[in-house]
Scaffold this motif. Structure first.
Motif, PDB file in Angstrom:
ATOM      1  N   TYR A   1     -12.555  24.017 -26.126  1.00  0.00           N
ATOM      2  CA  TYR A   1     -13.930  24.262 -25.681  1.00  0.00           C
ATOM      3  C   TYR A   1     -14.129  25.765 -25.532  1.00  0.00           C
ATOM      4  CZ  TYR A   1     -18.133  24.167 -22.793  1.00  0.00           C
ATOM      5  OH  TYR A   1     -19.401  24.364 -22.298  1.00  0.00           O
ATOM      6  N   SER A   2     -15.148  26.296 -26.193  1.00  0.00           N
ATOM      7  CA  SER A   2     -15.362  27.742 -26.222  1.00  0.00           C
ATOM      8  C   SER A   2     -16.521  28.194 -25.346  1.00  0.00           C
ATOM      9  CB  SER A   2     -15.606  28.197 -27.667  1.00  0.00           C
ATOM     10  OG  SER A   2     -16.746  27.544 -28.210  1.00  0.00           O
ATOM     11  N   GLY A   3     -17.118  27.270 -24.580  1.00  0.00           N
ATOM     12  CA  GLY A   3     -18.266  27.634 -23.746  1.00  0.00           C
ATOM     13  C   GLY A   3     -17.859  28.009 -22.330  1.00  0.00           C
ATOM     14  N   ALA A   4     -18.874  28.173 -21.493  1.00  0.00           N
ATOM     15  CA  ALA A   4     -18.642  28.506 -20.084  1.00  0.00           C
ATOM     16  C   ALA A   4     -18.258  27.241 -19.314  1.00  0.00           C
ATOM     17  CB  ALA A   4     -19.902  29.130 -19.494  1.00  0.00           C
ATOM     18  N   TYR A   5     -17.535  27.428 -18.221  1.00  0.00           N
ATOM     19  CA  TYR A   5     -17.107  26.276 -17.416  1.00  0.00           C
ATOM     20  C   TYR A   5     -16.836  26.730 -15.984  1.00  0.00           C
ATOM     21  CZ  TYR A   5     -12.437  28.274 -18.150  1.00  0.00           C
ATOM     22  OH  TYR A   5     -11.353  29.114 -18.188  1.00  0.00           O
ATOM     23  N   GLU A   6     -16.765  25.749 -15.082  1.00  0.00           N
ATOM     24  CA  GLU A   6     -16.432  26.014 -13.683  1.00  0.00           C
ATOM     25  C   GLU A   6     -14.956  25.711 -13.464  1.00  0.00           C
ATOM     26  OE1 GLU A   6     -19.002  24.134 -10.872  1.00  0.00           O
ATOM     27  OE2 GLU A   6     -20.781  24.417 -12.126  1.00  0.00           O
ATOM     28  N   SER A   7     -14.304  26.496 -12.634  1.00  0.00           N
ATOM     29  CA  SER A   7     -12.854  26.396 -12.456  1.00  0.00           C
ATOM     30  C   SER A   7     -12.421  25.083 -11.823  1.00  0.00           C
ATOM     31  CB  SER A   7     -12.349  27.561 -11.605  1.00  0.00           C
ATOM     32  OG  SER A   7     -12.979  27.556 -10.326  1.00  0.00           O
TER      33      SER A   7
ATOM     34  N   TYR B   1     -12.966  22.240 -12.734  1.00  0.00           N
ATOM     35  CA  TYR B   1     -12.647  21.251 -13.768  1.00  0.00           C
ATOM     36  C   TYR B   1     -11.370  21.608 -14.532  1.00  0.00           C
ATOM     37  CZ  TYR B   1     -17.285  19.501 -12.760  1.00  0.00           C
ATOM     38  OH  TYR B   1     -18.382  18.981 -12.119  1.00  0.00           O
ATOM     39  N   LEU B   2     -10.633  22.592 -14.066  1.00  0.00           N
ATOM     40  CA  LEU B   2      -9.362  22.932 -14.693  1.00  0.00           C
ATOM     41  C   LEU B   2      -8.269  21.968 -14.248  1.00  0.00           C
ATOM     42  CD1 LEU B   2      -9.105  26.838 -14.637  1.00  0.00           C
ATOM     43  CD2 LEU B   2      -9.029  25.350 -16.646  1.00  0.00           C
ATOM     44  N   VAL B   3      -7.468  21.550 -15.178  1.00  0.00           N
ATOM     45  CA  VAL B   3      -6.318  20.685 -14.903  1.00  0.00           C
ATOM     46  C   VAL B   3      -5.057  21.487 -15.217  1.00  0.00           C
ATOM     47  CG1 VAL B   3      -5.077  18.589 -15.591  1.00  0.00           C
ATOM     48  CG2 VAL B   3      -7.573  18.566 -15.391  1.00  0.00           C
ATOM     49  N   GLN B   4      -4.113  21.475 -14.285  1.00  0.00           N
ATOM     50  CA  GLN B   4      -2.853  22.188 -14.458  1.00  0.00           C
ATOM     51  C   GLN B   4      -1.737  21.190 -14.762  1.00  0.00           C
ATOM     52  OE1 GLN B   4      -2.906  25.458 -14.429  1.00  0.00           O
ATOM     53  NE2 GLN B   4      -4.953  25.789 -13.534  1.00  0.00           N
ATOM     54  N   ALA B   5      -0.648  21.692 -15.314  1.00  0.00           N
ATOM     55  CA  ALA B   5       0.523  20.845 -15.523  1.00  0.00           C
ATOM     56  C   ALA B   5       0.960  20.258 -14.190  1.00  0.00           C
ATOM     57  CB  ALA B   5       1.654  21.659 -16.151  1.00  0.00           C
ATOM     58  N   GLY B   6       1.222  18.949 -14.172  1.00  0.00           N
ATOM     59  CA  GLY B   6       1.611  18.262 -12.941  1.00  0.00           C
ATOM     60  C   GLY B   6       0.477  17.512 -12.283  1.00  0.00           C
ATOM     61  N   ASP B   7      -0.771  17.735 -12.735  1.00  0.00           N
ATOM     62  CA  ASP B   7      -1.908  16.992 -12.176  1.00  0.00           C
ATOM     63  C   ASP B   7      -1.944  15.576 -12.755  1.00  0.00           C
ATOM     64  OD1 ASP B   7      -2.729  19.118 -10.651  1.00  0.00           O
ATOM     65  OD2 ASP B   7      -4.273  19.800 -12.064  1.00  0.00           O
TER      66      ASP B   7
END
Length: 519
Positions: free
Chosen positions: A75-81, A83-89
């Motif tokens: 995804y190359s657009g803007a986003y809010e943090s 909605y970030l998923v990290q390893a281990g989630d």
């Protein structure tokens, strides 16, 4: 229209679906809605115009990526943090199969129809314990909604899942025991899967080596080998390149199917009222009555027609014992078998072609050759695809080139191949049995774990009731008053002497917030 399941109904649905006791709990445990121990965050409906497969931007976790270690979508657009998923989630697919998994890939965005489940306090509930517990509930929901065309799970439904709540120390002991038992079981299961993957190549090798005479070819006699196509000289076909056929052993010849068969004919299907399920005069074969391992199985939804229909409307599709049948509509193509002697006469539908062997070819050899992947591939290349369905023309079957050795070689090779294929069938049956035992063992281990019988109880553990009180106290401090699930009353001395009630052993959950699963 929506299907609703209360937590209590979900427990019952899980028991009906055969889930491995994941919704049960030990008598010293409590039960807690998932929403009281974890936050559930729905993914965001990111705009598809910013999706790409060129590594431009940040990976985007779509529902297809749950259970994978990477996403092919960026995804190359803007986003809010948030909605970030990290390893281990932990992530959960909310459509279809409701898969749950730990994300092991790079930081990625959470797309719609996927949610992230975050344990609020690891001192109350262990993430690994939740990963073992949750699939049983999801299986139960899937089983309870088996008639739904597109299954959809809301975040509110996830929050209401009534999880078992053992003491934290017991959760950790259960996880450690499950890791030990299931890792060894998974290693054994993978070994079985590896063995299963060897079966098809073995069968392919047996059929092709027999059909093409590879084990008998005498490469020192090139004149004899190169002459194996001479009986096709003068014939042409728009479907097959006869000149490109491989050489065969001396004394073997490529022949057109129509030249070695008395007749080749396709079946036909009468109107529905002329077909009778279960019993009748003439057995009527359909493609599902021909197995992949080369047998006719008329125990599978048997259909009959009356003799008048057999001798009149369907007289051109009559077959008899010894005729060779193969399907011309698929996928899959290549289901081939010899008509057995269970009945003196049979009939076939329009998706099947019958080959009646002439004096130069044995029926069993003809069936073996038609099952050969080499010969089958020639047929498949001519198939016309319509709406995902493959169709082979009857005229193609008549022009099909077949390898024909002397009759005595046919008989010997059929016998040799039958022995090898029988070994393969026995091995496949053992693999299937072992896989089933492994699946049942896994279910049994999980059942023991979530009924409190896999690890020992420890009197020094904090009671589950105290843990539940602390969880709810923490929620109230955060300013969110949880919807309470009625706790099972503690036993008194008098109660312990009473016989158990006849009702379900699953405790009632009186605060039954409805679960929405749109139909």
């Amino acid at each position: 229209m929506a299907l609703t399941l209360s937590p209590g109904e979900l427990v019952a649905a899980a028991e009906r679906s055969g889930s491995p006791g994941l919704l049960a709990r030990h008598e010293t445990w409590e039960r807690v809605p998932l929403g009281e121990i974890a936050d559930v965050l729905n993914g965001f409906p990111f705009k598809s115009h910013a999706f790409n497969h060129d590594n431009d931007g940040i990976p985007l976790i779509r529902i297809r990526d749950v259970g994978r270690d990477a996403s092919q979508t960026y995804y190359s657009g803007a986003y809010e943090s948030q909605y970030l998923v990290q390893a281990g989630d932990m992530i959960l697919g909310m459509d279809g199969e409701f898969r749950v998994a730990i994300w092991h890939g790079p930081p990625a965005l959470l797309n719609q129809r996927v949610c992230k489940i975050s344990i609020r306090n690891p001192r109350n509930y262990d993430l690994r314990f939740l990963l073992y517990v949750l699939p049983g509930y999801l299986d139960a929901i899937g089983a309870a909604t088996s008639s739904v065309t597109v299954k959809h799970l809301s975040s509110r439904s996830v929050q209401q899942i009534p999880l078992p709540l053992p003491p934290l120390s017991e959760q950790l002991r259960i996880v450690e025991a499950l890791d030990d038992h299931l890792s060894r079981l998974d290693a054994a299961t993978e070994a079985v899967a590896g063995a299963k993957r060897c079966i098809k190549p073995f069968v392919t090798s047996v059929l092709d080596r027999a059909a093409l005479g590879i084990s008998l070819a005498n490469h020192s006699d090139q004149a004899g080998v190169q002459g194996s196509r001479r009986l096709l000289s003068g014939f042409s076909s728009k479907r097959f390149d006869y000149d490109a056929l491989p050489h065969l052993p001396e004394g073997w010849f490529w022949r057109r199917a129509s030249d070695v068969c008395e007749f080749i004919s396709s079946g036909s299907t009468p109107k529905a009222h002329l077909m009778h399920p279960g019993s009748g005069e003439i057995p009527f074969l359909k493609v599902y009555n021909i197995t992949q391992d080369g047998r006719v199985d008329f125990t599978n939804k048997p259909t009959y027609i009356d003799r008048e229909t057999h001798n009149d409307q369907l007289k051109r599709s009559r077959v008899r014992p010894g005729d060779v049948l193969t399907n011309i509509v698929g996928p899959p193509l290549g289901k081939t078998a010899v008509v057995p002697e269970d009945h003196p006469e049979w009939n076939i539908n329009q998706a099947i072609v019958a080959f009646r062997a002439g004096p130069e070819v044995q029926p069993e050899w003809l069936a073996l050759v038609l099952r050969s992947p080499f010969v089958l591939s020639m047929l498949q290349k001519t198939a016309k695809a319509t709406a995902g369905q493959f169709n082979v023309a009857l005229s193609t079957c008549r022009e099909l080139p077949l390898p024909i050795p002397p009759v005595d070689a046919q008989i010997a090779l059929v016998a040799q191949s039958a022995e090898l294929l029988e070994v393969s069938d026995r091995f496949a049956a053992q693999v299937a049995s072992t896989s089933l035992r492994a699946q049942n063992l896994r279910q049994a281990v999980l059942r023991r774990a979530f009924t409190g019988n896999l690890v020992s109880q420890d009197s020094d553990d904090e009671p589950a009731a105290s843990l539940l009180d602390r969880i709810r106290a923490e929620r109230e401090v955060q300013g969110v008053k949880p919807k309470r699930v009625a706790r099972r009353p503690r036993k008194t001395v008098a109660q312990e002497t009473l016989p158990p009630p006849h009702a379900s052993s699953t405790p009632p959950l009186t605060d039954s917030v409805q679960q929405e699963l749109p139909l």
